[in-house]
Write an enzyme that holds these catalytic residues in place. Structure first.
Site, PDB file in Angstrom:
ATOM      1  N   SER A 123      18.659 -13.411 -10.236  1.00  0.00           N
ATOM      2  CA  SER A 123      18.311 -13.408  -8.803  1.00  0.00           C
ATOM      3  C   SER A 123      17.871 -12.029  -8.322  1.00  0.00           C
ATOM      4  O   SER A 123      17.491 -11.877  -7.163  1.00  0.00           O
ATOM      5  CB  SER A 123      19.482 -13.922  -7.961  1.00  0.00           C
ATOM      6  OG  SER A 123      20.657 -13.202  -8.252  1.00  0.00           O
TER       7      SER A 123
ATOM      8  N   SER B  89     -15.861 -16.717  11.654  1.00  0.00           N
ATOM      9  CA  SER B  89     -16.196 -17.689  10.625  1.00  0.00           C
ATOM     10  C   SER B  89     -17.201 -17.052   9.675  1.00  0.00           C
ATOM     11  O   SER B  89     -18.011 -16.222  10.086  1.00  0.00           O
ATOM     12  CB  SER B  89     -16.802 -18.927  11.288  1.00  0.00           C
ATOM     13  OG  SER B  89     -17.654 -19.600  10.381  1.00  0.00           O
TER      14      SER B  89
ATOM     15  N   LYS C  62      18.962 -18.074  -0.867  1.00  0.00           N
ATOM     16  CA  LYS C  62      18.326 -16.818  -0.456  1.00  0.00           C
ATOM     17  C   LYS C  62      16.831 -16.867  -0.191  1.00  0.00           C
ATOM     18  O   LYS C  62      16.386 -16.497   0.902  1.00  0.00           O
ATOM     19  CB  LYS C  62      18.614 -15.727  -1.487  1.00  0.00           C
ATOM     20  CG  LYS C  62      20.084 -15.426  -1.530  1.00  0.00           C
ATOM     21  CD  LYS C  62      20.467 -14.361  -2.475  1.00  0.00           C
ATOM     22  CE  LYS C  62      21.982 -14.345  -2.556  1.00  0.00           C
ATOM     23  NZ  LYS C  62      22.557 -15.632  -3.057  1.00  0.00           N
TER      24      LYS C  62
ATOM     25  N   ASN D  73     -12.070 -17.646  16.359  1.00  0.00           N
ATOM     26  CA  ASN D  73     -11.037 -18.666  16.170  1.00  0.00           C
ATOM     27  C   ASN D  73      -9.622 -18.157  16.484  1.00  0.00           C
ATOM     28  O   ASN D  73      -9.296 -17.003  16.211  1.00  0.00           O
ATOM     29  CB  ASN D  73     -11.076 -19.181  14.733  1.00  0.00           C
ATOM     30  CG  ASN D  73     -12.390 -19.858  14.415  1.00  0.00           C
ATOM     31  OD1 ASN D  73     -12.981 -20.508  15.278  1.00  0.00           O
ATOM     32  ND2 ASN D  73     -12.873 -19.684  13.193  1.00  0.00           N
TER      33      ASN D  73
ATOM     34  N   GLU E  44      -2.764 -20.615  15.408  1.00  0.00           N
ATOM     35  CA  GLU E  44      -2.723 -21.744  14.470  1.00  0.00           C
ATOM     36  C   GLU E  44      -1.733 -21.492  13.337  1.00  0.00           C
ATOM     37  O   GLU E  44      -1.005 -22.392  12.910  1.00  0.00           O
ATOM     38  CB  GLU E  44      -4.116 -22.005  13.892  1.00  0.00           C
ATOM     39  CG  GLU E  44      -5.065 -22.593  14.909  1.00  0.00           C
ATOM     40  CD  GLU E  44      -6.513 -22.658  14.414  1.00  0.00           C
ATOM     41  OE1 GLU E  44      -7.309 -23.327  15.060  1.00  0.00           O
ATOM     42  OE2 GLU E  44      -6.833 -22.030  13.385  1.00  0.00           O
TER      43      GLU E  44
ATOM     44  N   LYS F 201     -18.542 -18.031  16.148  1.00  0.00           N
ATOM     45  CA  LYS F 201     -17.146 -18.447  16.248  1.00  0.00           C
ATOM     46  C   LYS F 201     -16.159 -17.307  16.442  1.00  0.00           C
ATOM     47  O   LYS F 201     -16.295 -16.229  15.877  1.00  0.00           O
ATOM     48  CB  LYS F 201     -16.743 -19.185  14.969  1.00  0.00           C
ATOM     49  CG  LYS F 201     -17.445 -20.502  14.797  1.00  0.00           C
ATOM     50  CD  LYS F 201     -16.777 -21.606  15.550  1.00  0.00           C
ATOM     51  CE  LYS F 201     -15.652 -22.161  14.703  1.00  0.00           C
ATOM     52  NZ  LYS F 201     -15.036 -23.307  15.367  1.00  0.00           N
TER      53      LYS F 201
ATOM     54  N   THR G  80       1.026 -33.974  32.260  1.00  0.00           N
ATOM     55  CA  THR G  80       1.930 -34.851  31.505  1.00  0.00           C
ATOM     56  C   THR G  80       0.987 -35.732  30.684  1.00  0.00           C
ATOM     57  O   THR G  80      -0.112 -36.057  31.157  1.00  0.00           O
ATOM     58  CB  THR G  80       2.821 -35.731  32.427  1.00  0.00           C
ATOM     59  OG1 THR G  80       1.975 -36.575  33.200  1.00  0.00           O
ATOM     60  CG2 THR G  80       3.675 -34.901  33.360  1.00  0.00           C
ATOM     61  N   HIS G  81       1.373 -36.067  29.488  1.00  0.00           N
ATOM     62  CA  HIS G  81       0.507 -36.831  28.564  1.00  0.00           C
ATOM     63  C   HIS G  81      -0.825 -36.107  28.344  1.00  0.00           C
ATOM     64  O   HIS G  81      -1.840 -36.750  28.064  1.00  0.00           O
ATOM     65  CB  HIS G  81       0.228 -38.246  29.094  1.00  0.00           C
ATOM     66  CG  HIS G  81       1.442 -38.952  29.571  1.00  0.00           C
ATOM     67  ND1 HIS G  81       2.230 -39.710  28.755  1.00  0.00           N
ATOM     68  CD2 HIS G  81       2.027 -38.998  30.802  1.00  0.00           C
ATOM     69  CE1 HIS G  81       3.257 -40.210  29.456  1.00  0.00           C
ATOM     70  NE2 HIS G  81       3.151 -39.773  30.688  1.00  0.00           N
TER      71      HIS G  81
HETATM   72  N1  ARG Z   1      23.561 -14.121  -7.737  1.00  0.00           N
HETATM   73  C1  ARG Z   1      24.668 -14.913  -7.357  1.00  0.00           C
HETATM   74  C2  ARG Z   1      24.386 -15.657  -6.045  1.00  0.00           C
HETATM   75  O1  ARG Z   1      23.493 -15.276  -5.378  1.00  0.00           O
HETATM   76  C3  ARG Z   1      25.886 -14.052  -7.202  1.00  0.00           C
HETATM   77  C4  ARG Z   1      27.173 -14.749  -7.417  1.00  0.00           C
HETATM   78  C5  ARG Z   1      27.335 -15.090  -8.824  1.00  0.00           C
HETATM   79  N2  ARG Z   1      28.626 -15.640  -9.104  1.00  0.00           N
HETATM   80  C6  ARG Z   1      28.875 -16.299 -10.200  1.00  0.00           C
HETATM   81  N3  ARG Z   1      30.073 -16.749 -10.359  1.00  0.00           N
HETATM   82  N4  ARG Z   1      27.996 -16.470 -11.123  1.00  0.00           N
HETATM   83  O2  ARG Z   1      25.027 -16.614  -5.707  1.00  0.00           O
END
Ligand code: ARG
Length: 463
Positions: A23, A279, A327, A287, A292, A285, A157-158
């Site tokens: 991660s 454009s 995350k 835009n 958007e 144009k 409205t509408h």
């Molecule tokens: N990278 C992990 C997370 O975001 C950290 C916690 C990891 N814990 C574990 N027991 N492997 O959740």
């Protein structure tokens, strides 16, 4: 790979497993919070005699140096895949730099309470940032309200012209929406603000940790009560994502109106060049891409909310690796909403309102028909009868291609003898708006009171 858990293993992890499990590429965002939490933990371990003063000092200085090096760019996040996550990265670098003492930092702690803490600290900071950006947008809306209490425009409205109102009133509606959004951010913070640090893997720890001390040091109201819940709770994140979804929904509704108002058919507003794009084929144009995009990005914010709700559904207690999936979506939703808030504020600030076009448009489409009925009610006609009479008048006007106020008094009296010469004043757009002074209505008197109340609410620091 430098794992935190090699002892029990006899084989290296598979390369694909390593990449899938890691991660660090996204949780590196949590480095400040991770270091802050580790310093609080190390200080507490030292104060309570769980590690020595010397080790505590080395850890703290080492962590501060890592923070300074990450800030300056002298230290970079490892892209070789050597570290699994931000926690192992920082602990690994610390140990590399200060040796033995670094290995004592994790005493009485698990990555489960560590990551729960890091995310809470991070979300707490982001909540404040979102709140600040909403406040800036509210200030801009209030400025527009003050400036446009007498700018008449059609209310719909509408998407059909309904009754005349003012631009102050219309923007005031958005003020209310975003004020509720700001309150939701503050409300979310209240429920988030208990420290999970010290919950360990899920069952606390045998060391005499002082959880109240770390909670205080990290500006939490208190430690969390149940250590199992502490590591498996992501409710606060779902609450934040849902508050963000509402905020983005409000931004999207405002964007949609701006897009409509900016069309050649309406021309109520002109979006500034700095907030428009052109454009590649059609030279004429200009835009409304930013409006958007804000509207379009609403889908991904909702998606991240649904994503996390689905990830958490049916997860047994306590920590499960599924939770690492909280995350990326959350970070993306936060960035999207925070940027959208900022862009909306800037776009509104630079936008020109064609008040002449708005006023003119308010006059068409029989927006004073309700007022005409109310006029007859004032002359003693029951409202239901007045409604019917004005309905017939509107039908007559449509075939004559005239507005109500363009009919002569004798023509009007053919439909109802109660009409008198004062009807023309009553049907003017200004009068239609200005007579509406119930609480929350667009009349100048009511609107001034609303603006004063909005000002007070804007300055309020709590809910
Ligand atoms: N990278 C992990 C997370 O975001 C950290 C916690 C990891 N814990 C574990 N027991 N492997 O959740």
């Amino acid at each position: 790979m430098r794992t935190l858990w090699g002892g029990r293993f006899t084989k290296e992890t598979d390369a694909l497993v390593q990449a899938f499990n890691a991660s660090l590429p996204f949780d590196c965002r949590l480095w400040k919070q991770d270091i802050r939490g580790s310093i609080a933990h190390a200080d507490m371990l030292t104060k309570n005699g769980i590690i020595t003063e010397a080790d505590g000092k080395a850890i703290k200085e080492g962590l501060e140096k890592i923070a300074a090096d990450l800030e300056s760019g002298a230290l970079r996040f490892d892209e070789s895949g050597a570290y699994e996550d931000i926690h192992s990265f920082i602990e690994g670098i610390l140990t590399e730099r200060i040796g033995e003492a670094g290995k004592r930092l994790h005493t009485g702690r698990s990555r489960n309470d560590q990551v729960a803490l890091d995310m809470k600290l991070y979300i707490r900071d982001e909540l404040e940032d979102t709140e600040r950006r909403i406040t800036a947008l509210l200030e801009e809306l209030l400025r527009m309200m003050e400036q446009h209490t007498e700018t008449i425009m059609p209310g719909f409205t509408h998407l059909q012209k309904a009754q005349p109102t003012t631009l102050a009133h219309h923007m005031g509606a958005y003020f209310e929406m975003f004020l509720r959004d700001r309150d939701r951010m503050r409300d979310c913070r209240k429920r988030l603000n208990q420290s999970p640090l010290g919950a360990g893997a899920f069952a606390g720890t045998t060391y005499p940790l002082d959880r109240e001390e770390t909670a205080r040091a990290l500006s939490f109201d208190a430690p969390t009560r149940n250590s199992m819940d502490s590591v498996s709770d992501r409710d606060y994140l779902i609450e934040y994502l849902s508050a963000l979804s509402l905020t983005q929904m409000h931004l999207s509704r405002l964007s949609e109106e701006i897009i409509i108002w900016n069309t050649d058919e309406y021309r109520f507003v002109e979006i500034d060049d700095s907030y428009s794009t052109g454009s590649s084929i059609m030279p004429q144009k200009k835009n409304p891409d930013i409006a958007e995009l804000i509207r379009g990005k609403t889908g991904r914010v909702y998606g991240h909310l649904m994503g996390l709700l689905t990830t958490m559904k049916a997860l047994p207690l306590a920590y499960n690796k599924d939770m690492q999936e909280d995350k990326e979506g959350a970070f993306d939703a936060i960035d999207t909403v925070n940027n959208s808030l900022c862009l909306m504020e800037g776009m509104l600030h630079a936008m020109k309102f064609r008040t002449d076009r708005m006023e003119k448009s308010a006059g068409g489409g029989f927006t004073n028909a309700t007022d005409a009925a109310d006029y007859l009610v004032g002359k003693g006609v029951p409202f239901r009868d007045a409604h019917g009479i004005i309905g017939q008048l509107v039908l007559h006007c449509i075939s004559e291609q005239k507005a109500l106020e363009e009919l002569s008094l004798s023509e009007l009296q053919r439909f109802c003898p109660k009409f008198e010469a004062d009807v023309y004043d009553a049907l003017s757009m200004g009068a239609c708006v200005d007579r509406r002074n119930t609480i929350g209505a667009p009349g100048t008197k009511a609107m001034k009171q609303e603006i004063a109340a909005c000002k007070r609410l804007l300055e309020r620091n709590e809910i």
